[in-house]
Scaffold this motif. Structure first.
Motif, PDB file in Angstrom:
ATOM      1  N   THR A  26       0.810  -1.218   0.000  1.00 14.43           N
ATOM      2  CA  THR A  26       0.000   0.000   0.000  1.00 14.43           C
ATOM      3  C   THR A  26       0.844   1.269   0.000  1.00 14.43           C
ATOM      4  O   THR A  26       0.301   2.352  -0.164  1.00 14.43           O
ATOM      5  CB  THR A  26      -0.953   0.030   1.214  1.00 14.43           C
ATOM      6  N   GLY A  27       2.151   1.156   0.180  1.00 14.99           N
ATOM      7  CA  GLY A  27       2.986   2.350   0.171  1.00 14.99           C
ATOM      8  C   GLY A  27       4.460   2.017   0.078  1.00 14.99           C
ATOM      9  O   GLY A  27       4.903   0.959   0.526  1.00 14.99           O
ATOM     10  N   LEU A  70       2.536  -2.654   3.959  1.00 17.16           N
ATOM     11  CA  LEU A  70       1.714  -3.747   3.447  1.00 17.16           C
ATOM     12  C   LEU A  70       0.506  -3.939   4.358  1.00 17.16           C
ATOM     13  O   LEU A  70       0.493  -3.465   5.492  1.00 17.16           O
ATOM     14  CB  LEU A  70       2.516  -5.053   3.407  1.00 17.16           C
ATOM     15  N   ALA A  71      -0.471  -4.656   3.860  1.00 17.90           N
ATOM     16  CA  ALA A  71      -1.614  -5.037   4.682  1.00 17.90           C
ATOM     17  C   ALA A  71      -1.123  -5.993   5.766  1.00 17.90           C
ATOM     18  O   ALA A  71      -0.260  -6.838   5.521  1.00 17.90           O
ATOM     19  CB  ALA A  71      -2.681  -5.705   3.821  1.00 17.90           C
ATOM     20  N   ARG A  72      -1.658  -5.859   6.953  1.00 18.91           N
ATOM     21  CA  ARG A  72      -1.227  -6.670   8.106  1.00 18.91           C
ATOM     22  C   ARG A  72      -1.387  -8.166   7.845  1.00 18.91           C
ATOM     23  O   ARG A  72      -0.614  -8.981   8.344  1.00 18.91           O
ATOM     24  CB  ARG A  72      -2.034  -6.235   9.334  1.00 18.91           C
ATOM     25  N   GLU A  94       1.638 -10.533   7.040  1.00 19.14           N
ATOM     26  CA  GLU A  94       2.765 -10.661   7.963  1.00 19.14           C
ATOM     27  C   GLU A  94       3.484 -12.010   7.857  1.00 19.14           C
ATOM     28  O   GLU A  94       4.709 -12.053   7.734  1.00 19.14           O
ATOM     29  CB  GLU A  94       2.301 -10.431   9.402  1.00 19.14           C
ATOM     30  N   ALA A  95       2.756 -13.108   7.892  1.00 23.00           N
ATOM     31  CA  ALA A  95       3.394 -14.428   7.833  1.00 23.00           C
ATOM     32  C   ALA A  95       4.104 -14.643   6.500  1.00 23.00           C
ATOM     33  O   ALA A  95       5.245 -15.117   6.465  1.00 23.00           O
ATOM     34  CB  ALA A  95       2.359 -15.529   8.075  1.00 23.00           C
ATOM     35  N   ALA A  96       3.456 -14.281   5.409  1.00 21.40           N
ATOM     36  CA  ALA A  96       4.066 -14.449   4.078  1.00 21.40           C
ATOM     37  C   ALA A  96       5.299 -13.571   3.937  1.00 21.40           C
ATOM     38  O   ALA A  96       6.315 -13.996   3.369  1.00 21.40           O
ATOM     39  CB  ALA A  96       3.051 -14.125   2.988  1.00 21.40           C
ATOM     40  N   GLY A 130      -1.066  -1.669  13.775  1.00 19.48           N
ATOM     41  CA  GLY A 130      -2.508  -1.690  13.533  1.00 19.48           C
ATOM     42  C   GLY A 130      -2.845  -2.634  12.398  1.00 19.48           C
ATOM     43  O   GLY A 130      -2.459  -3.796  12.418  1.00 19.48           O
ATOM     44  N   GLU A 131      -3.541  -2.116  11.398  1.00 18.64           N
ATOM     45  CA  GLU A 131      -3.925  -2.928  10.242  1.00 18.64           C
ATOM     46  C   GLU A 131      -2.851  -2.948   9.157  1.00 18.64           C
ATOM     47  O   GLU A 131      -3.041  -3.540   8.104  1.00 18.64           O
ATOM     48  CB  GLU A 131      -5.240  -2.400   9.661  1.00 18.64           C
TER      49      GLU A 131
END
Length: 103
Positions: A34-35, A48-50, A53-55, A78-79
């Motif tokens: 996302t940025g 990135l989107a939360r 995280e694992a990937a 957060g998210e």
């Protein structure tokens, strides 16, 4: 080094496997990025989107095995998820290629 294959010569991942690794980063970032912010010449920060995280942790751990000059720092917020990528000054071209490809 091109933006299609940003793997530096110092990478120990077999050449035949490098396009697959790039494709893994492409897929992760296409779905979750996302940025992008260039903090300084040796540091790139991605948001990135939360849920990634694992990937992200898995992929960056495997990348560090073949490109030991990378330093990845993953920080949940957060998210969102901050992925800070740092390299030594001799590998700035790698960040330039990443920034161009994903920025």
């Amino acid at each position: 080094m091109s933006t299609t294959n940003w793997a530096p010569e110092a990478c120990t991942l077999p050449t035949a496997e490098q396009p697959f690794r790039v494709a893994e980063f492409d897929a992760l970032f296409a779905e979750h990025l996302t940025g992008v912010a260039r903090v300084d010449p040796t540091t790139l920060e991605l948001t990135l989107a939360r849920e990634a995280e694992a990937a992200t942790a898995d992929l960056t751990a495997r990348e560090t095995e073949c490109c030991s000059f990378f330093h990845f720092e993953i920080t949940p917020n957060g998210e969102r998820l901050a992925l800070r990528i740092t390299v030594p000054p001799t590998q700035v071209a790698v960040l330039d290629a990443l920034s161009t490809r994903y920025g």
